[in-house]
Design an enzyme around this catalytic site. Structure first.
Site, mmCIF file in Angstrom:
data_model
loop_
_atom_site.group_PDB
_atom_site.id
_atom_site.type_symbol
_atom_site.label_atom_id
_atom_site.label_comp_id
_atom_site.label_asym_id
_atom_site.label_seq_id
_atom_site.Cartn_x
_atom_site.Cartn_y
_atom_site.Cartn_z
ATOM 1 N N LYS A 26 -10.319 -1.257 10.668
ATOM 2 C CA LYS A 26 -10.394 -2.431 9.787
ATOM 3 C C LYS A 26 -10.639 -3.696 10.607
ATOM 4 C CE LYS A 26 -7.275 -0.299 6.441
ATOM 5 N NZ LYS A 26 -8.083 0.113 5.295
ATOM 6 N N HIS A 50 0.868 -1.194 0.000
ATOM 7 C CA HIS A 50 0.000 0.000 0.000
ATOM 8 C C HIS A 50 0.902 1.240 0.000
ATOM 9 C CE1 HIS A 50 -2.843 2.848 1.907
ATOM 10 N NE2 HIS A 50 -3.806 2.028 1.542
ATOM 11 N N GLN A 104 -4.287 -5.040 7.094
ATOM 12 C CA GLN A 104 -5.292 -6.047 6.704
ATOM 13 C C GLN A 104 -5.094 -7.350 7.465
ATOM 14 O OE1 GLN A 104 -7.784 -5.370 4.724
ATOM 15 N NE2 GLN A 104 -7.052 -3.398 3.932
ATOM 16 N N CYS A 129 -4.889 2.473 -3.620
ATOM 17 C CA CYS A 129 -3.637 2.990 -3.029
ATOM 18 C C CYS A 129 -2.464 2.046 -3.286
ATOM 19 C CB CYS A 129 -3.776 3.245 -1.529
ATOM 20 S SG CYS A 129 -4.953 4.515 -1.139
ATOM 21 N N ASP A 157 3.339 -4.292 7.921
ATOM 22 C CA ASP A 157 2.127 -3.483 7.806
ATOM 23 C C ASP A 157 0.956 -4.448 7.938
ATOM 24 O OD1 ASP A 157 -0.137 -2.196 6.988
ATOM 25 O OD2 ASP A 157 0.589 -1.683 4.980
HETATM 26 N N1 PMP Z 1 -1.757 -0.746 4.573
HETATM 27 C C1 PMP Z 1 -2.711 -1.497 4.018
HETATM 28 C C2 PMP Z 1 -2.351 -2.852 3.471
HETATM 29 C C3 PMP Z 1 -4.017 -1.014 3.959
HETATM 30 O O1 PMP Z 1 -4.969 -1.762 3.404
HETATM 31 C C4 PMP Z 1 -4.316 0.261 4.487
HETATM 32 C C5 PMP Z 1 -5.710 0.841 4.392
HETATM 33 N N2 PMP Z 1 -6.316 0.699 3.154
HETATM 34 C C6 PMP Z 1 -3.282 0.989 5.079
HETATM 35 C C7 PMP Z 1 -2.013 0.459 5.107
HETATM 36 C C8 PMP Z 1 -3.522 2.304 5.710
HETATM 37 O O2 PMP Z 1 -4.403 2.145 6.786
HETATM 38 P P1 PMP Z 1 -5.041 3.432 7.501
HETATM 39 O O3 PMP Z 1 -5.660 4.224 6.398
HETATM 40 O O4 PMP Z 1 -6.054 2.853 8.421
HETATM 41 O O5 PMP Z 1 -3.953 4.144 8.170
#
Ligand code: PMP
Length: 410
Positions: free
Chosen positions: A230, A127, A207, A368, A204
């Site tokens: 999430k 991401h 998910q 993203c 990270d």
């Molecule tokens: N990493 C991953 C794999 C994600 O799916 C997301 C959210 N789509 C993020 C980071 C960022 O998470 P947050 O917007 O809750 O900070």
């Protein structure tokens, strides 16, 4: 073919008030759980109860409410620590979410340990939140960003990773589960590879924590980032797990408030971990909601969650594969309940808009993950990301919706 736990799912759905609402007159089908999950009453009530009955600033007061709020706040830290099996609650830092946790380490660790000529490794399926903070740290320090390639199936190429790990590598930052493809990366194996060369691993887990149990001691990662929203908890709260040995050596990220030990105009010293990394008044109400979300997940149990999600994943994959012109991106054997796909000849925005008017919420775009889109030579996909409260009947609605989209464009 029936849902695994039909009765249980119905009662679980009743815990989520939003699931009974309609969109454009049609019952909502919510398949955007990778963007954010819905919230059960327990979580909503914990937040409103905090503001109704318990609101006070934490850590600073001798009065009853402040002490009570502080105790409840620290109890949630213990709950999060137990949830990921950290060896101590002091290894859990509350942040606004995964993005802030990644930025925290990309700043604090890199300010302390990264030097010109060093390298940081990320992957092509990460991401943006787990690419850009590391990329900027490399730019600041004159270091280099290296990338693990992904295969056509959406799996990391570990042979290439082996060649990337070397004495200049200062961090391997990798996602646990791909938000776009659903691939579950073999992080424990990756940690062994990196640690054999004394390289720390940042995971990270945005998910990761909602789809199955995570044991940070077993994985042996050095850091693990997560977002409560999430995990059926509130937005604006999440956290970072970090090994004590790293956290103690890293400099603070933001300054002021509870992270201070002593201030004089000549010199300032900082509080111990985890407080050293928690500047300013924290988001106490949402920490309460986060604690309730963990209670909720614990009460459901991983057996129910993983069996139901895997059933939905396989059912949706089978049904989508049967539609002419539908291509699925990400076909790894190890996947969470996330399916990205394209419909031949139809732009994902058009398809997503029509599905929306049928009451079906899917995500459209690059999720993203622009570098990953580049790997596949596309600008975006439709993505159905499912949770334990979804049903096979809802998958059937998605499939019928896709046939409607196709016939409109025929
Ligand atoms: N990493 C991953 C794999 C994600 O799916 C997301 C959210 N789509 C993020 C980071 C960022 O998470 P947050 O917007 O809750 O900070």
């Amino acid at each position: 073919m029936e849902d695994f736990f039909e009765d249980k799912i119905q009662s679980v759905r009743n815990d989520f008030p939003i699931l009974s609402r309609s969109i454009y007159g049609k019952p909502l089908v919510y398949f955007d759980n990778a963007a954010t999950t819905q919230k059960p009453n327990l979580v909503i009530d914990a937040i409103s109860n905090y503001y109704r009955n318990d609101n006070a600033n934490v850590h600073r007061g001798v009065h009853y409410l402040s002490q009570h709020a502080t105790g409840a706040f620290e109890d949630v830290r213990k709950k999060v620590a137990a949830f990921v099996n950290a060896s101590s609650p002091n290894e859990i830092i509350f942040t606004r979410g995964a993005t802030e946790a990644i930025n925290l380490v990309a700043w604090s660790y890199c300010e302390t340990f990264l030097e010109a000529g060093d390298e940081i490794i990320v992957s092509a399926l990460d991401h943006h939140s787990n690419i850009v903070p590391w990329q900027m740290a490399c730019e600041r320090k004159g270091a280099f960003l290296k990338v693990i390639p992904v295969s056509e199936e959406g799996e990391l190429n570990l042979e290439v990773l082996e060649t990337l790990l070397n004495s200049r590598t200062k961090m391997l930052a990798i996602s646990h589960i791909s938000n776009t493809l659903g691939t579950i990366n073999p992080i424990a194996e990756i940690v062994v590879m990196a640690h054999s060369k004394n390289i720390p691993v940042f995971v990270d887990g945005a998910q990761g924590l909602s789809h199955g149990p995570v044991d940070v001691q077993k994985i042996d990662c050095d850091f693990y980032a997560f977002s409560a929203h999430k995990m059926y908890g509130p937005m604006g709260i999440g956290g970072l797990y970090g090994k004590t040995s790293w956290l103690e050596k890293m400099q603070p990220y933001q300054l002021g408030g509870e992270m201070i030990d002593k201030v004089t105009f000549a010199k300032t010293t900082f509080n111990e971990i985890p407080y050293k990394f928690e500047a300013g008044t924290p988001n106490v109400a949402d920490v309460m909601g986060f604690g309730a979300a963990i209670d909720y997940l614990n009460s459901l149990g991983w057996d129910f969650i993983t069996r139901q999600e895997q059933d939905l994943l396989h059912y949706a994959t089978e049904k989508l594969s049967g539609i002419e012109g539908v291509k699925i991106y990400g076909t790894s054997k190890h996947k969470a309940a996330i399916v990205s796909f394209a419909i031949e000849g139809i732009h994902f925005f058009d398809a997503g808009t029509i599905l929306d008017h049928l009451g079906i919420a899917v995500r459209t775009g690059n999720h993203c993950t622009q570098p990953l889109m580049e790997v596949f030579g596309i600008s975006g996909t439709l993505r159905a990301s499912m949770a334990f409260y979804n049903t096979r009947q809802e998958v059937d609605r998605l499939i019928a919706g896709i046939y409607s989209v196709k016939s409109l464009f025929a």
